[in-house]
Design a protein around this motif. Structure first.
Motif, mmCIF file in Angstrom:
data_model
loop_
_atom_site.group_PDB
_atom_site.id
_atom_site.type_symbol
_atom_site.label_atom_id
_atom_site.label_comp_id
_atom_site.label_asym_id
_atom_site.label_seq_id
_atom_site.Cartn_x
_atom_site.Cartn_y
_atom_site.Cartn_z
ATOM 1 N N TRP A 63 0.831 -1.206 0.000
ATOM 2 C CA TRP A 63 0.000 0.000 0.000
ATOM 3 C C TRP A 63 0.865 1.257 0.000
ATOM 4 O O TRP A 63 0.468 2.285 -0.563
ATOM 5 N N ALA A 64 2.042 1.205 0.618
ATOM 6 C CA ALA A 64 2.958 2.340 0.541
ATOM 7 C C ALA A 64 3.446 2.531 -0.893
ATOM 8 O O ALA A 64 3.531 3.661 -1.399
ATOM 9 N N TYR A 67 0.592 3.918 -2.986
ATOM 10 C CA TYR A 67 0.413 5.353 -2.747
ATOM 11 C C TYR A 67 1.423 6.157 -3.562
ATOM 12 O O TYR A 67 1.091 7.184 -4.164
ATOM 13 N N PHE A 73 -4.325 7.840 -1.440
ATOM 14 C CA PHE A 73 -4.130 7.304 -0.094
ATOM 15 C C PHE A 73 -5.437 7.406 0.679
ATOM 16 O O PHE A 73 -6.145 8.417 0.607
ATOM 17 N N TYR A 75 -6.932 5.832 4.693
ATOM 18 C CA TYR A 75 -6.622 5.074 5.905
ATOM 19 C C TYR A 75 -7.328 3.729 5.877
ATOM 20 O O TYR A 75 -8.526 3.652 5.638
ATOM 21 N N ARG A 76 -6.586 2.677 6.108
ATOM 22 C CA ARG A 76 -7.131 1.319 6.167
ATOM 23 C C ARG A 76 -6.772 0.734 7.531
ATOM 24 O O ARG A 76 -5.593 0.481 7.808
ATOM 25 N N PRO A 82 -1.199 5.078 9.576
ATOM 26 C CA PRO A 82 -0.636 5.455 8.268
ATOM 27 C C PRO A 82 0.785 6.008 8.332
ATOM 28 O O PRO A 82 1.330 6.360 7.293
ATOM 29 N N GLN A 85 3.248 4.105 6.174
ATOM 30 C CA GLN A 85 2.958 4.187 4.746
ATOM 31 C C GLN A 85 3.503 5.488 4.154
ATOM 32 O O GLN A 85 4.078 5.487 3.061
ATOM 33 N N HIS A 86 3.312 6.595 4.876
ATOM 34 C CA HIS A 86 3.808 7.877 4.369
ATOM 35 C C HIS A 86 5.337 7.887 4.306
ATOM 36 O O HIS A 86 5.919 8.347 3.312
ATOM 37 N N TYR A 314 -3.586 11.183 8.649
ATOM 38 C CA TYR A 314 -4.826 10.442 8.417
ATOM 39 C C TYR A 314 -5.650 11.001 7.256
ATOM 40 O O TYR A 314 -6.550 10.313 6.768
#
Length: 389
Positions: A63-64, A67, A73, A75-76, A82, A85-86, A314
């Motif tokens: 997912w990163a 993105y 992007f 939020y999951r 997150p 991921q960022h 978020y």
């Protein structure tokens, strides 16, 4: 036997030299903690990408990567906070996606955790600070999960750092530690949802502390001395010696009047304590009201910093082109009206042109709308269906 007799004096001499160095150098503790932190960084970074990615690591890293490739992007909760991921998305764009890159943020945060021991220097001596830094560096569990791309070490490190900044705030009364605590608290919540458990434990410990201060200053001895009379028999006298507060009865449980007097006396004592704190605050500050307002302002700004950092991590994101298309798709013309209050020609035209094709075509002559375009026929050749403009 000779070897052991030679090792022990050497260790004792090493200890004496180390202690003399700590006593002579004011920054010796800081130097040791920094050296331990560098050691922890090396232990966490060397061969970081050698191990095959775990399933939990792979799905979060996907997912990163997604993105970074699409710019989308959201939020999951199934992959937790997150933050990772960022940071991984930025690292993937900088050094490319790899097992090393996806684990690097967790390794760095876990390696920097020993530095938080310095924030507790008002409550720990030099040896205890160094020992705590070594614990954070060499603990097998922390070391393993610092080389694993999960959010457990992230939330633990950020929340402990926030707690250490709050302790430092209590020690120094400097507002910058409050802002730092707010930022790291937001980073903890952005790492994993169980950050709320840390806050719950802090509140529970605060409640126990207030109960100790306000309700039972002498701990459970107050409760035992109140519920059990000292003059029942020899056993009770041995269990509850004279240093406990005397009771108003000689045997049996406390009476209703004794319970009432105890509660009323405790409430009066707590109110007096609070009044004393307020008076002491006013005595220490020339303008107590202005100082209290400054404290409230700092708290509000710290909460605002927490909210902004949380919003940054978020908030959903999408490419600029997608956002502009969505805005154009949902934008409507302004509801202009004529002087008589009736809907203007532009609005009436839009209303008629937004009807189905047959209706809009029949009314275009009366409203002056441009002729409606005929919908393109489908590939199947069935052009009989109606289409909205």
């Amino acid at each position: 036997m000779s070897r052991s007799s030679g090792v022990v004096p050497a260790l004792q001499q090493f200890r004496r030299r180390g202690q003399s160095w700590l006593d002579s150098d004011d920054h010796a503790t800081v130097k040791l903690v920094v050296a331990i932190t560098l050691l922890g960084l090396a232990l966490r970074v060397v061969s970081l990408g050698y191990r095959v990615a775990h399933f939990d690591e792979g799905r979060v890293a996907y997912w990163a990567w997604h993105y970074g490739e699409t710019g989308n992007f959201a939020y999951r909760y199934i992959i937790h906070g997150p933050f990772i991921q960022h940071v991984d998305r930025w690292l993937f764009g900088l050094i490319g996606p790899s097992d090393f890159a996806m684990r690097l943020p967790v390794a760095v945060v876990g390696a920097l955790l020993p530095l938080t021991a310095l924030l507790l220097r008002e409550h720990l001596n030099r040896s205890e600070i160094v020992a705590l830094a070594l614990l954070f560096t060499l603990d097998p569990v922390l070391l393993y999960y610092s080389r694993f791309m999960r959010s457990d070490v992230l939330v633990a490190a950020f929340m402990f750092t926030a707690f250490a900044f709050l302790v430092r705030l209590y020690d120094t009364r400097k507002a910058r530690y409050m802002y730092a605590a707010g930022v790291f608290l937001a980073l903890g919540f952005a790492s994993k949802e169980n950050a709320l458990i840390y806050v719950a434990t802090w509140l529970g410990a605060t409640g126990l502390l207030l109960a100790k201060i306000l309700g039972l200053p002498n701990g459970f001895r107050d409760a035992i001395g109140f519920l059990l009379p000292r003059q029942v028999n020899g056993i009770a006298a041995a269990v509850l010696p004279d240093r406990f507060a005397p009771v108003e009865f000689a045997s049996g449980p406390p009476s209703a009047s004794a319970v009432r007097n105890r509660i009323v006396g405790r409430v009066k004592g707590d109110v007096g304590r609070v009044v004393g704190v307020v008076r002491g605050f006013r005595a220490r500050h020339d303008d107590a009201l202005l100082t209290a307002g400054a404290y409230v302002g700092h708290i509000v700004l710290a909460v605002l910093a927490f909210g902004l950092v949380s919003l940054f991590f978020y908030a959903p994101r999408a490419p600029a082109s997608t956002v502009s298309k969505a805005i154009r798709r949902w934008r409507l013309p302004p509801p202009a009206t004529s002087g008589s209050g009736r809907v203007s020609r532009t609005r009436r035209c839009f209303r008629n042109c937004s009807k189905p094709l047959s209706t809009a075509s029949s009314s275009s002559g009366a409203t002056g709308c441009p002729p409606a375009r005929e919908a393109p026929r489908s590939r199947a050749g069935s052009g009989s269906g109606r289409s909205a403009i």
